[in-house]
Design a protein around this motif. Structure first.
Motif, PDB file in Angstrom:
ATOM      1  N   LEU A 111       6.178  -3.090  -2.775  1.00 38.29           N
ATOM      2  CA  LEU A 111       4.873  -2.826  -2.170  1.00 38.29           C
ATOM      3  C   LEU A 111       4.505  -1.346  -2.303  1.00 38.29           C
ATOM      4  N   VAL A 112       5.467  -0.473  -2.014  1.00 41.23           N
ATOM      5  CA  VAL A 112       5.207   0.961  -2.134  1.00 41.23           C
ATOM      6  C   VAL A 112       4.908   1.332  -3.588  1.00 41.23           C
ATOM      7  N   GLN A 151       1.648   3.092  -5.347  1.00 41.03           N
ATOM      8  CA  GLN A 151       1.776   4.311  -6.137  1.00 41.03           C
ATOM      9  C   GLN A 151       1.120   4.147  -7.502  1.00 41.03           C
ATOM     10  N   ASN A 152       1.289   2.970  -8.092  1.00 42.15           N
ATOM     11  CA  ASN A 152       0.753   2.730  -9.427  1.00 42.15           C
ATOM     12  C   ASN A 152      -0.751   2.532  -9.432  1.00 42.15           C
ATOM     13  N   GLY A 195      -1.950  11.091  -0.090  1.00 47.47           N
ATOM     14  CA  GLY A 195      -1.771  11.871  -1.302  1.00 47.47           C
ATOM     15  C   GLY A 195      -0.493  12.694  -1.309  1.00 47.47           C
ATOM     16  N   GLY A 196       0.176  12.725  -2.471  1.00 53.82           N
ATOM     17  CA  GLY A 196       1.387  13.508  -2.591  1.00 53.82           C
ATOM     18  C   GLY A 196       2.658  12.720  -2.374  1.00 53.82           C
ATOM     19  N   TYR A 197       2.535  11.489  -1.819  1.00 48.42           N
ATOM     20  CA  TYR A 197       3.742  10.696  -1.611  1.00 48.42           C
ATOM     21  C   TYR A 197       4.069   9.971  -2.910  1.00 48.42           C
ATOM     22  N   ARG A 218       7.258   3.176 -14.013  1.00 46.41           N
ATOM     23  CA  ARG A 218       5.856   3.589 -14.066  1.00 46.41           C
ATOM     24  C   ARG A 218       5.484   4.413 -12.831  1.00 46.41           C
ATOM     25  N   ALA A 219       5.978   3.992 -11.671  1.00 46.08           N
ATOM     26  CA  ALA A 219       5.645   4.704 -10.439  1.00 46.08           C
ATOM     27  C   ALA A 219       6.225   6.108 -10.438  1.00 46.08           C
TER      28      ALA A 219
END
Length: 309
Positions: free
Chosen positions: A9-10, A14-15, A63-65, A106-107
């Protein structure tokens, strides 16, 4: 299972950026209610998720995570995505693992490399099997792969083309090779290192015995040598032929200056060459050996009688 779903999920967020609960549910193959619970669990664990309100809203990461892989070049990132064979991974029982691994990769890539990797998947697809014939049935592939991975000896029941047609043999499996859509097992047994077609394995019994691969053995080097030896044994003769420019092109022979080219080409057998040269039609004339020329001439006469002009 839930832990891997939370990671997925995370990585999806991110992607892809903002995603609705329904989109996440479809991707993860769970209910929307499960997504709500997973989001709450991630938030409680300190993952900075933000929910946009409204009909077009959804979840996104603050943002930034983001984690990143360092040291990858553009070419390396492209190769990582191009080299994956989903069909082969699925046969080995690793289809889901491959998809998750690509998602993680990819993430973790920086934005510029992620863009290049995306282009590769959009524009290139590797499909290893040939056009004709059904895919080989390999019911014992997963067991063979497990034995290769765990370095455990096995007893194979194997079907071969010469008598006795079915044999039983204890082997130590060194590695698996996928060639043109067909799986091969490289293993050592009573006669040394040999290659076995996995689709010809009719039974397999794993033993408790572990083994060690000899220090000097390299699977890639062995396979290159095996192919060279196979080709040498395959082409045991040659034929002298006269070719039109089109025939020379189709056989990969450098054309002559007068429009007709004589060349000596390797052949596997008279029977095999008979069929292969007939496919070239009038673009080839077999001069030698006489047996092959006579066979083709007889076939042409039969066809002419069957299809009178």
């Amino acid at each position: 299972m839930r832990a891997s779903r939370l990671v997925a999920l995370v990585l999806l967020l991110q992607n892809r950026g903002r995603m609705t609960a329904r989109q996440l549910a479809e991707e993860l193959e769970v209910s929307v209610r499960t997504v709500y619970r997973d989001v709450e669990a991630l938030a409680a664990a300190g993952v900075p998720l933000y929910r946009d309100a409204g009909h077009a809203g959804g979840y996104r990461l603050v943002g930034g995570y983001r984690t990143r892989l360092t040291g990858l070049t553009v070419d390396e990132a492209q190769a990582a995505f191009l080299a994956a064979l989903p069909g082969a991974a699925a046969e080995l029982g690793l289809g889901e693992a491959l998809a998750t691994a690509q998602l993680k990769l990819r993430a973790a890539l920086p934005a510029e490399l992620r863009e290049h990797a995306g282009r590769i998947q959009e524009r290139f697809l590797l499909d290893a099997p040939g056009w004709y014939g059904e895919a080989d049935r390999t019911p014992h592939l997963a067991a063979v792969a497990a034995a290769v991975w765990e370095r455990r000896a096995v007893v194979l029941q194997y079907r071969r083309w010469r008598a006795p047609e079915e044999i039983e043999r204890r082997v130590e499996p060194y590695g698996l090779v996928l060639k043109a859509g067909r799986w091969y097992l490289v293993a050592t047994g009573p006669s040394g290192v040999r290659t076995y077609r996995v689709d010809q394995i009719v039974g397999l019994r794993e033993l408790a015995e572990e083994f060690a691969v000899p220090a000097g053995f390299d699977l890639g080097t062995y396979w290159t040598g095996y192919l060279a030896d196979f080709r040498a044994r395959l082409h045991t003769g040659e034929a002298l032929v006269r070719l039109t420019p089109e025939g020379a092109r189709r056989l990969g022979v450098a054309p002559g200056g007068d429009g007709r080219t004589e060349a000596r080409v390797p052949i596997e057998s008279i029977d095999h060459a008979h069929g292969e040269f007939l496919r070239l039609g009038a673009d080839v004339e077999v001069l030698e050996p006489a047996e092959l020329r006579d066979r083709i001439a007889a076939t042409v006469r039969t066809l002419a009688a069957r299809y009178p002009g």
